[in-house]
Scaffold this motif. Structure first.
Motif, PDB file in Angstrom:
ATOM      1  N   ILE A   1      24.939 -16.351  24.404  1.00  0.00           N
ATOM      2  CA  ILE A   1      26.389 -15.786  24.739  1.00  0.00           C
ATOM      3  C   ILE A   1      26.106 -14.236  24.878  1.00  0.00           C
ATOM      4  O   ILE A   1      25.251 -13.540  24.235  1.00  0.00           O
ATOM      5  CB  ILE A   1      27.400 -15.639  23.727  1.00  0.00           C
ATOM      6  N   LEU A   2      26.171 -13.772  26.317  1.00  0.00           N
ATOM      7  CA  LEU A   2      26.230 -12.634  26.651  1.00  0.00           C
ATOM      8  C   LEU A   2      27.605 -11.998  26.888  1.00  0.00           C
ATOM      9  O   LEU A   2      28.518 -12.225  27.754  1.00  0.00           O
ATOM     10  CB  LEU A   2      25.398 -12.363  28.142  1.00  0.00           C
ATOM     11  N   ASP A   3      27.939 -10.852  26.007  1.00  0.00           N
ATOM     12  CA  ASP A   3      29.341 -10.350  25.971  1.00  0.00           C
ATOM     13  C   ASP A   3      29.453  -9.099  26.553  1.00  0.00           C
ATOM     14  O   ASP A   3      28.288  -8.389  26.491  1.00  0.00           O
ATOM     15  CB  ASP A   3      29.826 -10.329  24.382  1.00  0.00           C
ATOM     16  N   GLU A   4      30.599  -8.686  26.953  1.00  0.00           N
ATOM     17  CA  GLU A   4      30.716  -7.266  27.607  1.00  0.00           C
ATOM     18  C   GLU A   4      29.735  -7.137  28.838  1.00  0.00           C
ATOM     19  O   GLU A   4      29.284  -6.062  29.057  1.00  0.00           O
ATOM     20  CB  GLU A   4      30.262  -6.105  26.630  1.00  0.00           C
ATOM     21  N   ALA A   5      29.565  -8.268  29.704  1.00  0.00           N
ATOM     22  CA  ALA A   5      28.680  -8.355  30.559  1.00  0.00           C
ATOM     23  C   ALA A   5      29.000  -7.361  31.942  1.00  0.00           C
ATOM     24  O   ALA A   5      27.837  -7.049  32.637  1.00  0.00           O
ATOM     25  CB  ALA A   5      28.622  -9.811  31.032  1.00  0.00           C
ATOM     26  N   GLN A   6      30.161  -6.871  31.727  1.00  0.00           N
ATOM     27  CA  GLN A   6      30.155  -5.841  32.950  1.00  0.00           C
ATOM     28  C   GLN A   6      29.472  -4.699  32.541  1.00  0.00           C
ATOM     29  O   GLN A   6      29.502  -3.948  33.345  1.00  0.00           O
ATOM     30  CB  GLN A   6      31.838  -5.414  33.002  1.00  0.00           C
TER      31      GLN A   6
ATOM     32  N   ILE B   1      24.487 -21.173  28.432  1.00  0.00           N
ATOM     33  CA  ILE B   1      24.764 -19.894  28.449  1.00  0.00           C
ATOM     34  C   ILE B   1      26.191 -19.479  28.651  1.00  0.00           C
ATOM     35  O   ILE B   1      26.681 -20.356  29.711  1.00  0.00           O
ATOM     36  CB  ILE B   1      23.795 -19.203  29.622  1.00  0.00           C
ATOM     37  N   ILE B   2      26.916 -18.738  28.151  1.00  0.00           N
ATOM     38  CA  ILE B   2      28.146 -18.115  28.374  1.00  0.00           C
ATOM     39  C   ILE B   2      28.035 -16.724  28.617  1.00  0.00           C
ATOM     40  O   ILE B   2      27.624 -16.059  27.755  1.00  0.00           O
ATOM     41  CB  ILE B   2      29.181 -18.612  27.437  1.00  0.00           C
ATOM     42  N   VAL B   3      28.527 -16.262  29.775  1.00  0.00           N
ATOM     43  CA  VAL B   3      28.788 -14.915  30.131  1.00  0.00           C
ATOM     44  C   VAL B   3      30.242 -14.279  30.031  1.00  0.00           C
ATOM     45  O   VAL B   3      31.086 -14.809  30.865  1.00  0.00           O
ATOM     46  CB  VAL B   3      27.917 -14.329  31.412  1.00  0.00           C
TER      47      VAL B   3
END
Length: 312
Positions: A221-226, A246-248
């Motif tokens: 998981i990639l969080d705060e991807a902005q 993968i979750i973004v």
């Protein structure tokens, strides 16, 4: 078809605490499943027919990470559940992952996660992007679909300059990663989470530490991807190995990158929007499930945004 699977006991765990006096729990498992179990120090190797090995792996993994007091009854429950039978005593406490969508947008997001190996969730604060992603990851780990969970975030300050915070590396990055721990603690109690992290079944790391890795059988998981750059987004997505998902997640209205830097999450929509196997879910103010005032706050800020203004 015969296969081999491996488990590693967490650091600091005692063999007798997990497998009982005189290996009583281990013997019960060996008697139930036709699997060869070899133990060397903290490494456990399982060999045999695939179905039997997978059942044994599930029982041992749940026993190692059990949050209840281990007992003969707990072992019997774990064996019953692995065999698809009702637990006899109901004393086993597992990872909790059962959640239900609370809006149409969340329902579509959850469906996208179920049906795609890579899923993006873009929307405002409070829409459950991270919470639902972590729930999906815990469910995959609980059901033996992946072997580990990796959660990461870019270490970008939201306006404040935190570089001179005292302490070692861990103390400096913890403020960035704290929201991921908060999400995990919704599903895993503190002691169990500590064991899972000590054994590296769950990792929480800054995005920069993903470079060079190849992650197989993992839920990532990639969080705060902005707050990723275009290069960081490409680096992250290419860490995906066989059997991984993968979750973004991110909110493109809250970008903290320096002026002139393009957000990787903004750019990636045009690059991967039509790639088969990848889903984009767009959550809106209607999907906000935090305190009712959160939706009012988002509405108020959106009303003040100049017409035609685009997020960086």
């Amino acid at each position: 078809m015969n296969i081999t699977r491996k488990l590693t006991l967490p650091n600091g765990s005692a063999f007798i605490d997990i497998f009982g006096p005189y290996d009583r729990y281990l013997k019960a498992i060996r008697n139930e499943f036709n699997v060869r179990i070899i133990i060397r120090n903290k490494d456990i190797k399982l060999m045999g027919e695939r179905k039997e090995v997978e059942k044994t792996y599930t029982v041992l993994n749940n026993l190692i990470n059990c949050t209840s007091q281990r007992s003969d009854e707990v072992v019997r429950d774990l064996i019953c559940e692995a065999n698809g039978e009702p637990a006899k005593t109901g004393v086993v406490s597992h990872l909790h992952s059962e959640v239900k969508p609370l809006s149409d947008g969340q329902a579509k997001y959850m469906q996208a996660m179920h049906q795609h190996d890579i899923a993006f969730a873009i929307g405002p604060a409070g829409t459950g992007k991270t919470y639902l992603a972590v729930a999906e990851a815990i469910s995959a780990l609980k059901n033996n679909k992946v072997r580990k969970i990796v959660l990461c975030r870019p270490a970008v300050e939201a306006g404040e300059r935190l570089g001179f915070l005292p302490g070692d590396y861990q103390a400096k990055v913890n403020p960035y990663l704290r929201p991921l721990y908060d999400a995990l603690e919704c599903f895993v109690d503190f002691q169990q989470l500590k064991r899972l992290m000590d054994s590296e079944i769950i990792e929480v790391i800054p995005l920069a530490y993903m470079r060079g890795r190849n992650l197989n059988d993992a839920f990532i998981i990639l969080d705060e991807a902005q707050n990723t750059t275009a290069d960081q987004m490409k680096m992250f997505l290419t860490r995906m190995g066989n059997g991984s998902r993968i979750i973004v997640t991110g909110d493109i209205t809250q970008i903290d990158l320096p002026i002139g830097k393009t957000s990787g999450l903004v750019e990636i929509q045009g690059i991967l929007g039509n790639v088969k196997g990848i889903a984009f879910s767009y959550l809106t103010r209607a999907d906000i499930i935090r305190h009712p005032l959160v939706q009012a706050i988002v509405d108020a800020y959106e009303a003040r945004r100049p017409a035609g203004r685009k997020s960086r």
